[in-house]
Design an enzyme around this catalytic site. Structure first.
Site, short mmCIF file in Angstrom:
data_model
loop_
_atom_site.label_atom_id
_atom_site.label_comp_id
_atom_site.label_asym_id
_atom_site.label_seq_id
_atom_site.Cartn_x
_atom_site.Cartn_y
_atom_site.Cartn_z
N GLY A 179 16.20 0.98 -34.80
CA GLY A 179 16.78 2.15 -35.45
C GLY A 179 17.24 1.98 -36.89
O GLY A 179 17.25 2.94 -37.65
N ASP A 193 27.75 3.93 -30.78
CA ASP A 193 28.06 4.92 -29.75
C ASP A 193 29.29 4.42 -28.99
O ASP A 193 30.42 4.61 -29.43
CB ASP A 193 26.81 5.09 -28.88
CG ASP A 193 26.96 6.17 -27.82
OD1 ASP A 193 27.89 6.97 -27.90
OD2 ASP A 193 26.14 6.20 -26.88
N ASP A 232 15.50 7.48 -32.77
CA ASP A 232 14.44 8.11 -31.97
C ASP A 232 14.97 8.87 -30.77
O ASP A 232 16.13 8.76 -30.39
CB ASP A 232 13.46 7.05 -31.46
CG ASP A 232 14.06 6.24 -30.30
OD1 ASP A 232 15.24 5.85 -30.41
OD2 ASP A 232 13.38 6.05 -29.29
P1 5GP Z 1 26.39 1.57 -27.95
O1 5GP Z 1 26.78 2.53 -26.88
O2 5GP Z 1 26.23 0.19 -27.43
O3 5GP Z 1 27.32 1.63 -29.14
O4 5GP Z 1 24.97 2.03 -28.48
C1 5GP Z 1 23.84 1.69 -27.78
C2 5GP Z 1 22.59 2.14 -28.46
O5 5GP Z 1 22.28 3.44 -27.97
C3 5GP Z 1 22.58 2.32 -29.96
O6 5GP Z 1 22.39 1.13 -30.68
C4 5GP Z 1 21.38 3.23 -30.12
O7 5GP Z 1 20.20 2.47 -30.06
C5 5GP Z 1 21.49 4.09 -28.88
N1 5GP Z 1 22.07 5.41 -29.18
C6 5GP Z 1 23.30 5.85 -28.89
N2 5GP Z 1 23.47 7.13 -29.27
C7 5GP Z 1 22.29 7.49 -29.84
C8 5GP Z 1 21.82 8.70 -30.43
O8 5GP Z 1 22.51 9.73 -30.55
N3 5GP Z 1 20.53 8.69 -30.88
C9 5GP Z 1 19.72 7.60 -30.79
N4 5GP Z 1 18.49 7.70 -31.25
N5 5GP Z 1 20.14 6.45 -30.23
C10 5GP Z 1 21.41 6.39 -29.78
#
Ligand code: 5GP
Length: 176
Positions: free
Chosen positions: A44, A102, A158
């Site tokens: 990403g 996230d 994506d």
């Molecule tokens: P975390 O929850 O560990 O902070 O995020 C996990 C991963 O989920 C992120 O690095 C990203 O790849 C994916 N992710 C979370 N929210 C989104 C979103 O709204 N759009 C996209 N494309 N990926 C997301």
């Protein structure tokens, strides 16, 4: 099958202005450092890293790391490394360049992992954060935008591998 069409959340000009602002801050903060290693988190962050790295004027190098999060598992936050850095970062100044934070589990895992390699300094620059979703606090020295809890695409992000190359950050909403 319903069509999916992203609506604009952050337009191209707003992103470009923010990237320039972040680059100026990083230039100031790392002035005099012999080399800053920018660690892009695949997939990403590839577009954000490309734009940010070209706006910087300090000596810098680019490396990549790839992680996978088990998003659908019941044990949330399980992260796996798919591809490691090429370079040894011991004694180096390292800035992780992340597209989106996230829950924070992915970044927490990554920062902990990189810290064990004893870099001279370690910080993170994220383009967007879903503040209300935070489960693990990870300090972000640089942040582009706080966004609501929506699924965003474009500018590297994506939706099932679609929309990564959109020039803006959009929200996907299935059409009626
Ligand atoms: P975390 O929850 O560990 O902070 O995020 C996990 C991963 O989920 C992120 O690095 C990203 O790849 C994916 N992710 C979370 N929210 C989104 C979103 O709204 N759009 C996209 N494309 N990926 C997301």
């Amino acid at each position: 099958m319903s069509e999916v069409r992203p609506t604009v959340l952050i337009d191209e000009a707003t992103i470009a202005a923010k990237v320039a602002e972040l680059a100026a801050q990083i230039d100031r903060d790392y002035a005099g450092v012999d080399e800053l290693i920018l660690v892009g988190v695949l997939k990403g962050a590839f577009i954000f890293l490309a734009d940010l790295s070209r706006k910087l004027t300090i000596p810098r190098a680019v490396d990549f790391i790839a992680l996978s999060t088990y998003a659908n598992s019941t044990t949330t936050g399980a992260v796996r490394m798919i591809m490691d850095l090429r370079r040894n970062i011991e004694g180096k100044h390292v800035l992780v360049v992340e597209d989106i934070v996230d829950t924070g589990h992915t970044l927490a895992y990554l920062m902990k992992n990189l810290a064990t390699r004893q870099p001279a300094s370690l910080a993170c620059c994220a383009l967007v954060r879903k503040a209300e979703r935070t489960e693990v606090e990870v300090p972000l020295r640089y942040l582009g935008f706080d966004i609501p809890n929506v699924w965003v695409v474009g500018y590297g992000l994506d939706w099932a591998e679609r929309f990564r190359t959109l020039p803006y950050i959009g929200v996907v909403t299935p059409e009626a």
